[in-house]
Design a protein around this motif. Sequence first.
Motif, PDB file in Angstrom:
ATOM      1  N   CYS A 132       0.858  -1.191   0.000  1.00 39.48           N
ATOM      2  CA  CYS A 132       0.000   0.000   0.000  1.00 39.48           C
ATOM      3  C   CYS A 132       0.897   1.244   0.000  1.00 39.48           C
ATOM      4  O   CYS A 132       1.555   1.523   1.010  1.00 39.48           O
ATOM      5  CB  CYS A 132      -0.899   0.046   1.222  1.00 39.48           C
ATOM      6  SG  CYS A 132      -1.614  -1.565   1.689  1.00 39.48           S
ATOM      7  N   THR A 133       0.916   1.959  -1.101  1.00 41.03           N
ATOM      8  CA  THR A 133       1.714   3.178  -1.194  1.00 41.03           C
ATOM      9  C   THR A 133       0.860   4.304  -1.761  1.00 41.03           C
ATOM     10  O   THR A 133      -0.162   4.066  -2.414  1.00 41.03           O
ATOM     11  CB  THR A 133       2.941   2.981  -2.107  1.00 41.03           C
ATOM     12  OG1 THR A 133       2.509   2.502  -3.380  1.00 41.03           O
ATOM     13  CG2 THR A 133       3.927   2.000  -1.496  1.00 41.03           C
ATOM     14  N   SER A 134       1.303   5.526  -1.533  1.00 41.09           N
ATOM     15  CA  SER A 134       0.603   6.688  -2.066  1.00 41.09           C
ATOM     16  C   SER A 134       1.618   7.775  -2.401  1.00 41.09           C
ATOM     17  O   SER A 134       2.671   7.882  -1.772  1.00 41.09           O
ATOM     18  CB  SER A 134      -0.445   7.209  -1.072  1.00 41.09           C
ATOM     19  OG  SER A 134       0.172   7.567   0.152  1.00 41.09           O
ATOM     20  N   LEU A 135       1.277   8.544  -3.388  1.00 34.21           N
ATOM     21  CA  LEU A 135       2.105   9.683  -3.790  1.00 34.21           C
ATOM     22  C   LEU A 135       1.522  10.927  -3.150  1.00 34.21           C
ATOM     23  O   LEU A 135       0.323  11.190  -3.270  1.00 34.21           O
ATOM     24  CB  LEU A 135       2.105   9.819  -5.318  1.00 34.21           C
ATOM     25  CG  LEU A 135       2.936  10.956  -5.915  1.00 34.21           C
ATOM     26  CD1 LEU A 135       4.428  10.702  -5.716  1.00 34.21           C
ATOM     27  CD2 LEU A 135       2.629  11.109  -7.411  1.00 34.21           C
ATOM     28  N   GLN A 136       2.357  11.691  -2.457  1.00 29.92           N
ATOM     29  CA  GLN A 136       1.847  12.859  -1.752  1.00 29.92           C
ATOM     30  C   GLN A 136       2.668  14.108  -2.086  1.00 29.92           C
ATOM     31  O   GLN A 136       3.878  14.035  -2.318  1.00 29.92           O
ATOM     32  CB  GLN A 136       1.833  12.623  -0.236  1.00 29.92           C
ATOM     33  CG  GLN A 136       3.170  12.227   0.352  1.00 29.92           C
ATOM     34  CD  GLN A 136       3.057  11.911   1.839  1.00 29.92           C
ATOM     35  OE1 GLN A 136       1.963  11.835   2.415  1.00 29.92           O
ATOM     36  NE2 GLN A 136       4.213  11.723   2.468  1.00 29.92           N
TER      37      GLN A 136
END
Length: 228
Positions: free
Chosen positions: A160-164
């Motif tokens: 689970c990754t996200s770009l912020q």
Amino acid sequence: MRAVVLLCLLHAAAGMSAYNWEGPGRAAPDPLTKPVSACSVDKLSCECCTMVRETNRLQTYFDTTLTNLEKELDKANQGFNALQDKRVAFSVSLYTGDNFKCLGPFGVDTVVPYQHSFLNLGMAYNMASGIFSVTYSGVYSLAVTSFSDAGSPGNTLAVCTSLQVNGQIVAGSRELNRKDQEDSTTIAVALNLKAGDSVSVKLTKGCFLCDDSNHYNTFSAFLLYADA
């Protein structure tokens, strides 16, 4: 006989009155007649002068055109140099090498510190903090690939990754199940970023990333075009 000769002389004298003082065949030009054109007298010289005038005209035209082209070339070179000065591109991976390594899971959301650099043009990506600091405002292409391995069948796979940007999530990916032993996700976006923005990849708490020689977790970005 004498009478005939006298008549001939009288006729000749009468005929001479038709000539001016310069004599027959040498009549003075009419003062009202226009001067004779030089080209009608010497056509070869006239054509040569015409060629010289045309050559000078073409020379002036070519000189002016060349000057304008040199100015345009100078502008193009200046623009190209400005683009070179603003080149920003990086590509990093979580680990490198043949050994299998994992990052996480953590009890809190954590910025992923990618440790291997394939490219860091402009040195905008900080290897220690995992943050890409935007140096020039413009449109950027960004991509994140995430891979994880549950370790054994039946274990929970959690990638689970996200770009912020500036701590705010702009795109995310999530794979959480017991059906797959390994899986990967990809984030690819184009964003208009401002100078000073901070961009990073966040690993959601409880999730983990794993790397080996065949699977890389990567983060990359490059400037598509800078704002004027």
